[in-house]
Design an enzyme around this catalytic site. Structure first.
Site, PDB file in Angstrom:
ATOM      1  N   CYS A  54     -48.265 -78.894  33.865  1.00  0.00           N
ATOM      2  CA  CYS A  54     -47.656 -79.937  34.701  1.00  0.00           C
ATOM      3  C   CYS A  54     -48.691 -80.546  35.653  1.00  0.00           C
ATOM      4  CB  CYS A  54     -46.473 -79.320  35.448  1.00  0.00           C
ATOM      5  SG  CYS A  54     -46.300 -79.775  37.151  1.00  0.00           S
ATOM      6  N   CYS A  57     -48.365 -80.043  39.392  1.00  0.00           N
ATOM      7  CA  CYS A  57     -48.707 -78.671  39.801  1.00  0.00           C
ATOM      8  C   CYS A  57     -50.221 -78.543  39.959  1.00  0.00           C
ATOM      9  CB  CYS A  57     -48.211 -77.657  38.769  1.00  0.00           C
ATOM     10  SG  CYS A  57     -46.455 -77.777  38.414  1.00  0.00           S
ATOM     11  N   CYS A 191     -19.677 -39.907  35.095  1.00  0.00           N
ATOM     12  CA  CYS A 191     -21.064 -39.941  34.601  1.00  0.00           C
ATOM     13  C   CYS A 191     -22.031 -40.412  35.690  1.00  0.00           C
ATOM     14  CB  CYS A 191     -21.104 -40.834  33.360  1.00  0.00           C
ATOM     15  SG  CYS A 191     -22.441 -42.010  33.261  1.00  0.00           S
TER      16      CYS A 191
END
Length: 442
Positions: A54, A57, A191
């Site tokens: 990107c 970015c 359990c």
């Protein structure tokens, strides 16, 4: 010859290394360290979710490193390659890149950072968030570390509200007939492992409900009471977790037992079932720019003129594209179409005009490279084309002019068959042809 083609082809969807390294002050985060580093910490975190392909970015990277250095020891600054770690991005509703989130007092509910992208703006945003976090602690609203510890352990019995209690009576109606995705835990009250799982299952149920807007559910069956279900699904030990999806056999959940493992698997199942991306008609520069710049690839179809196909023919082509968008929806690609002749500059820059419609191209706007569909405009032809692209095969060329072309603003297709223009509209007596010709020669 084929070797050189594949070398070229790689360039459309090349894998790129992460942006940050051990030598800078940005902490690289991933699913295996996120819980320890972020969720369990008392620090304020600023985290960037990015994708290596990107462009925005890449532009943010130097400022993000600068901010991390300035905030060292005061605010933690992290980064996640959310393209590689889709489950983490999905867990926090990341839809586009880069997304920046502030993880403050409540680590399960980060806030979106809305400020500017310069290191100055990022640091100011961090200091403001820090100030309000400290104020909250002073006024006793969140007791710092106690708070995060209590979230870790699950706050007692009150939080099971989002786990759906399933029984012999309601199971078929709730789960099998719903068409939604279900993760179902079969447990026994005695359990020990089931007791350990309970707070994780409850926390995951709430997070998944919120992030999938109620499309993925977590349920629980007390197998000692509802023995019909336990024997139907062959439950031998506890806890057993099964995944139920519409039209498929139930499958065993094989993942880890922490809330983040469970959420990650649920988000994966959600994205498998998510709606496909939208297929948009190119009506303006905005639509092309946004789609091609926000996604790794944009796939563009140029369909024949409406007078050549009519509405039925056009809808047939659009349907093929929608099927492909559905098939490749996890790829985060954009999908566009236009009519032959409506966007001549676009056709010219992709070398489309002239070899027949429908045509298709895939553009990588960061590299300004594109590839053309050479096979048939059919599910098989397009699937082969896209499959080759996703593994880096197929030949690519540079977009004409090296930039996205000029786009005309046009009216959307009304969904109807085309109409031939009516002859009488043009009255040639109004047009003084001689004037025009002289002007052209100048």
């Amino acid at each position: 010859h084929s070797v050189s083609v594949s070398v070229l082809g790689c360039s459309l969807v090349l894998a790129v290394q992460g942006f940050y390294s051990a030598s800078d002050d940005v902490v690289e985060l991933n699913p295996s360290n996120f819980n320890r580093e972020v969720i369990q910490s008392d620090s304020l975190w600023l985290i960037e979710f990015y994708a290596p392909w990107c462009g925005h970015c890449q532009n943010l990277t130097p400022d993000w490193k600068k901010a991390a250095t300035a905030l060292k020891g005061i605010v933690k600054v992290g980064a996640i390659d959310a393209d590689q770690h889709k489950s983490l991005g999905g867990q926090y509703g990341v839809r586009g890149f880069p997304t920046i989130k502030i993880f403050g007092a409540n680590k399960n509910k980060p806030e979106d950072y809305q400020g500017g992208r310069s290191s100055q703006a990022i640091v100011e945003g961090a200091m403001n968030a820090l100030r309000s976090l400290v104020k909250e602690r002073l006024s006793g609203k969140s007791g710092g570390s106690d708070y995060s510890r209590q979230v870790q352990e699950g706050s007692g019995g009150g939080s099971k509200k989002d786990v759906v209690e399933l029984t012999d009576d309601n199971f078929d109606k709730m789960v099998l007939d719903s068409g939604d995705v279900w993760l179902v835990e079969f447990f026994a009250p005695w359990c020990g492992h089931c007791k350990n799982l309970e707070p994780e299952w409850a926390a995951a149920a709430s997070a998944v409900k919120e992030q999938t807007k109620g499309k993925v559910h977590l349920g629980a069956v007390d197998a000692t009471v509802h023995q019909g279900l336990a024997s139907r699904y062959g439950i031998r030990g506890f806890p057993t977790i099964k995944i139920f999806r519409k039209g498929e056999e139930p499958e065993d959940y094989q993942g880890g037992r922490s809330r983040s493992d469970i959420i990650a698997r649920a988000m994966d199942l959600f994205s498998d079932n998510a709606p496909p991306p939208e297929l948009l008609e190119i009506l303006s520069e905005d639509i092309l720019k946004k789609t091609c710049e926000d996604y790794q690839l944009c796939v563009i179809a140029v369909l024949p003129h409406i007078l050549d196909t009519g509405a039925a023919g056009r809808n047939g082509y659009l349907e093929v594209m929608m099927k492909m968008a559905e098939k490749y929806k996890k790829k985060m690609w954009g999908w566009l179409w236009t009519e032959a002749g409506a966007q001549m500059d676009l056709e010219a820059s992709l070398g489309i005009g002239g070899f027949g419609y429908p045509a298709m191209a895939a553009i990588n706007a960061r590299k300004m490279k594109f590839a053309l569909l050479r096979g048939s405009f059919s599910e098989t032809g397009i699937h082969e084309f896209l499959r080759d692209l996703s593994v880096g095969r197929g030949s690519t060329a540079t977009v004409g002019g090296g930039a996205l072309p000029k786009i005309n603003t046009v009216e959307p297709w009304d969904g109807k068959d085309g109409e031939l223009p009516v002859e009488d509209e043009y009255d040639l007596s109004d047009v003084d042809l001689d004037d025009d010709f002289e002007r052209d020669e100048l």
